[in-house]
Design a protein around this motif. Structure first.
Motif, PDB file in Angstrom:
ATOM      1  N   SER A   1       0.896  -1.303  -0.024  1.00 55.83           N
ATOM      2  CA  SER A   1       0.058   0.012  -0.236  1.00 55.83           C
ATOM      3  C   SER A   1       0.623   0.839  -0.083  1.00 55.83           C
ATOM      4  N   LEU A   2       2.245   1.320   0.111  1.00 57.41           N
ATOM      5  CA  LEU A   2       3.313   2.027  -0.281  1.00 57.41           C
ATOM      6  C   LEU A   2       3.497   2.731  -1.653  1.00 57.41           C
ATOM      7  N   SER A   3       3.606   3.356  -1.142  1.00 50.43           N
ATOM      8  CA  SER A   3       4.172   4.211  -2.488  1.00 50.43           C
ATOM      9  C   SER A   3       6.290   3.744  -2.382  1.00 50.43           C
ATOM     10  N   VAL A   4       6.920   3.338  -4.338  1.00 47.82           N
ATOM     11  CA  VAL A   4       8.161   2.214  -3.887  1.00 47.82           C
ATOM     12  C   VAL A   4       9.126   3.317  -2.966  1.00 47.82           C
ATOM     13  N   HIS A   5       9.055   4.740  -2.830  1.00 44.89           N
ATOM     14  CA  HIS A   5       9.853   6.109  -2.494  1.00 44.89           C
ATOM     15  C   HIS A   5       9.701   5.642  -1.007  1.00 44.89           C
ATOM     16  N   GLU A   6       8.374   5.969  -0.744  1.00 47.06           N
ATOM     17  CA  GLU A   6       7.954   5.398   0.581  1.00 47.06           C
ATOM     18  C   GLU A   6       8.126   3.932   1.264  1.00 47.06           C
ATOM     19  N   ASN A   7       8.556   2.984   0.369  1.00 44.83           N
ATOM     20  CA  ASN A   7       9.280   1.921   0.810  1.00 44.83           C
ATOM     21  C   ASN A   7      10.159   1.757   1.325  1.00 44.83           C
ATOM     22  N   LEU A   8      11.156   2.387   0.487  1.00 42.95           N
ATOM     23  CA  LEU A   8      12.606   2.812   1.006  1.00 42.95           C
ATOM     24  C   LEU A   8      12.830   3.624   2.324  1.00 42.95           C
ATOM     25  N   LEU A   9      12.206   4.784   2.181  1.00 44.56           N
ATOM     26  CA  LEU A   9      12.325   5.756   3.277  1.00 44.56           C
ATOM     27  C   LEU A   9      11.427   5.012   4.415  1.00 44.56           C
TER      28      LEU A   9
ATOM     29  N   LEU B   1      12.658   1.560 -10.476  1.00 43.68           N
ATOM     30  CA  LEU B   1      12.119   2.190  -9.688  1.00 43.68           C
ATOM     31  C   LEU B   1      11.540   3.570 -10.032  1.00 43.68           C
ATOM     32  N   ALA B   2      13.043   3.989 -10.643  1.00 42.69           N
ATOM     33  CA  ALA B   2      13.422   5.375 -10.272  1.00 42.69           C
ATOM     34  C   ALA B   2      12.227   6.139 -10.999  1.00 42.69           C
ATOM     35  N   GLY B   3      11.096   5.940 -12.075  1.00 45.08           N
ATOM     36  CA  GLY B   3       9.919   6.333 -13.052  1.00 45.08           C
ATOM     37  C   GLY B   3       9.272   6.082 -12.037  1.00 45.08           C
ATOM     38  N   HIS B   4       8.742   5.354 -11.025  1.00 44.24           N
ATOM     39  CA  HIS B   4       7.710   4.398 -10.967  1.00 44.24           C
ATOM     40  C   HIS B   4       7.746   4.826  -9.095  1.00 44.24           C
ATOM     41  N   ARG B   5       8.261   6.312  -8.712  1.00 43.33           N
ATOM     42  CA  ARG B   5       8.566   6.342  -6.952  1.00 43.33           C
ATOM     43  C   ARG B   5       6.822   6.917  -5.990  1.00 43.33           C
ATOM     44  N   ARG B   6       6.331   7.488  -7.414  1.00 42.76           N
ATOM     45  CA  ARG B   6       4.977   7.460  -6.528  1.00 42.76           C
ATOM     46  C   ARG B   6       3.690   6.348  -6.923  1.00 42.76           C
ATOM     47  N   ARG B   7       4.513   5.166  -7.995  1.00 41.04           N
ATOM     48  CA  ARG B   7       3.650   4.598  -7.440  1.00 41.04           C
ATOM     49  C   ARG B   7       3.497   3.897  -6.005  1.00 41.04           C
ATOM     50  N   ALA B   8       2.053   2.949  -6.094  1.00 42.70           N
ATOM     51  CA  ALA B   8       1.968   2.152  -5.186  1.00 42.70           C
ATOM     52  C   ALA B   8       2.684   0.572  -5.230  1.00 42.70           C
ATOM     53  N   ALA B   9       3.282   0.669  -4.682  1.00 40.19           N
ATOM     54  CA  ALA B   9       4.394  -1.140  -4.459  1.00 40.19           C
ATOM     55  C   ALA B   9       3.858  -2.248  -5.224  1.00 40.19           C
ATOM     56  N   GLY B  10       2.235  -2.767  -4.309  1.00 39.24           N
ATOM     57  CA  GLY B  10       1.097  -3.414  -5.229  1.00 39.24           C
ATOM     58  C   GLY B  10       0.873  -3.922  -6.332  1.00 39.24           C
ATOM     59  N   SER B  11       0.969  -1.833  -7.257  1.00 35.16           N
ATOM     60  CA  SER B  11       1.066  -1.815  -8.524  1.00 35.16           C
ATOM     61  C   SER B  11       2.501  -2.079  -9.632  1.00 35.16           C
ATOM     62  N   LEU B  12       3.056  -2.777  -8.938  1.00 30.29           N
ATOM     63  CA  LEU B  12       4.208  -2.812 -10.088  1.00 30.29           C
ATOM     64  C   LEU B  12       4.463  -4.577 -11.142  1.00 30.29           C
ATOM     65  N   SER B  13       4.897  -4.759 -11.284  1.00 30.55           N
ATOM     66  CA  SER B  13       5.018  -6.207 -12.167  1.00 30.55           C
ATOM     67  C   SER B  13       5.894  -6.881 -10.825  1.00 30.55           C
ATOM     68  N   GLY B  14       6.062  -8.178 -11.433  1.00 30.00           N
ATOM     69  CA  GLY B  14       6.322  -9.349 -10.340  1.00 30.00           C
ATOM     70  C   GLY B  14       8.115  -8.217 -10.260  1.00 30.00           C
TER      71      GLY B  14
ATOM     72  N   LEU C   1      11.942  -3.810  -5.885  1.00 33.26           N
ATOM     73  CA  LEU C   1      12.115  -3.161  -4.581  1.00 33.26           C
ATOM     74  C   LEU C   1      12.874  -3.534  -3.500  1.00 33.26           C
ATOM     75  N   ALA C   2      12.456  -5.475  -3.225  1.00 29.12           N
ATOM     76  CA  ALA C   2      12.573  -6.237  -2.323  1.00 29.12           C
ATOM     77  C   ALA C   2      15.086  -5.715  -2.064  1.00 29.12           C
ATOM     78  N   PHE C   3      14.663  -5.831  -3.057  1.00 29.45           N
ATOM     79  CA  PHE C   3      16.284  -5.854  -2.634  1.00 29.45           C
ATOM     80  C   PHE C   3      16.714  -4.487  -2.778  1.00 29.45           C
ATOM     81  N   ALA C   4      16.509  -3.407  -3.120  1.00 35.24           N
ATOM     82  CA  ALA C   4      16.412  -1.991  -2.811  1.00 35.24           C
ATOM     83  C   ALA C   4      16.545  -1.991  -1.264  1.00 35.24           C
ATOM     84  N   ARG C   5      15.079  -2.266  -1.009  1.00 34.95           N
ATOM     85  CA  ARG C   5      15.038  -1.671   0.106  1.00 34.95           C
ATOM     86  C   ARG C   5      16.166  -2.883   1.588  1.00 34.95           C
ATOM     87  N   ALA C   6      16.085  -4.198   1.294  1.00 37.66           N
ATOM     88  CA  ALA C   6      17.516  -4.449   1.886  1.00 37.66           C
ATOM     89  C   ALA C   6      18.466  -4.117   1.990  1.00 37.66           C
ATOM     90  N   LEU C   7      18.846  -3.495   0.185  1.00 41.76           N
ATOM     91  CA  LEU C   7      20.387  -3.029   0.456  1.00 41.76           C
ATOM     92  C   LEU C   7      20.122  -1.104   1.374  1.00 41.76           C
TER      93      LEU C   7
END
Length: 238
Positions: free
Chosen positions: A93-101, A123-136, A142-148
């Motif tokens: 439910s959070l945006s890509v950027h919110e997932n990172l922050l 991911l850069a062009g999807h910063r404001r998109r909800a993570a649930g709307s991304l492709s697999g 995004l999961a990698f980015a969060r861990a890194l």
């Protein structure tokens, strides 16, 4: 050279019955190491036990000189270990950027987020998109980015290519391949054993909660026993 991660005689599981029956493995600095095996062999259980997500009945898990036995999952992350689970690895439910922050314990989180966008341009062009709307594939990036975000020394990956298309599988494994160059050692559980071992230095093949085979990745790929019993003769799936 001293292992970054050392697991000795690890036993444990989900209930009173031990799924792991004495697993021992090591990961050296700068390595990619694959854990392979048949479905239900205990591959993902190893990763979860290292992270402290499952009880253990015996054995030790050392991250460098640190004994992880009494540490919580959060404290293990603070010690420099990262983890990408197979499922529930982003906040849909959070945006890509919110997932990172929202990742805790990150110094200069906005600068780190920018570094992740440079590493994962999709991911850069999807910063404001909800993570649930991304492709697999995008969700997995995004999961990698969060861990890194926390710049872990060691990254544990649980089935990073699960449910992805062949094109996205290659893409994700290409990201894994370059992680050691940036200082991150990798221990990976993967169903696509052949592809995973192809980018690894060493591998462990688990059967019924025990290490059945281990060695250099190229040797396992060329071993008829491994191919017949664990890696699959005609399929990338095991």
């Amino acid at each position: 050279m001293k292992p970054v991660l050392s697991v000795q005689d690890l036993a444990g599981g989900y209930s009173e019955v031990d799924i792991l029956k004495g697993i021992s493995l090591e990961v050296m600095p700068g390595e990619i190491v694959t854990i392979a095996g048949t479905n239900g062999a205990g591959k993902s259980t190893v990763i979860k036990a290292i992270m402290g997500l499952l009880p253990r009945s015996r054995g030790t898990v050392m991250l460098g000189d640190t004994d992880l036995a009494t540490l919580s999952v959060e404290d293990r992350l603070d010690c420099g270990i990262g983890y990408v689970p197979q499922v529930a690895n982003v906040f849909a439910s959070l945006s890509v950027h919110e997932n990172l922050l929202v990742v805790q314990g990150v110094k200069k989180p906005r600068e780190r987020a920018d570094a992740m966008y440079a590493l994962f341009p999709a991911l850069a062009g999807h910063r404001r998109r909800a993570a649930g709307s991304l492709s697999g594939g995008e969700r997995q990036q995004l999961a990698f980015a969060r861990a890194l975000m926390r710049q872990p020394d060691t990254l544990l990956l649980d089935e990073p290519t699960a449910a992805l298309s062949p094109a996205r599988v290659d893409e994700i494994l290409d990201y894994v391949r370059v992680l050691p160059a940036s200082g991150t050692t990798v221990l990976m559980v993967e169903q696509r054993a052949r592809q995973s071992l192809a980018i690894s230095q060493r591998g462990y093949i688990i059967d019924q909660g025990r290490v059945a085979m281990q060695g250099a990745a190229r040797d396992l790929l060329n071993d008829p026993k491994a191919a017949d019993l664990f890696l699959g003769k005609h399929s990338e799936q095991t």
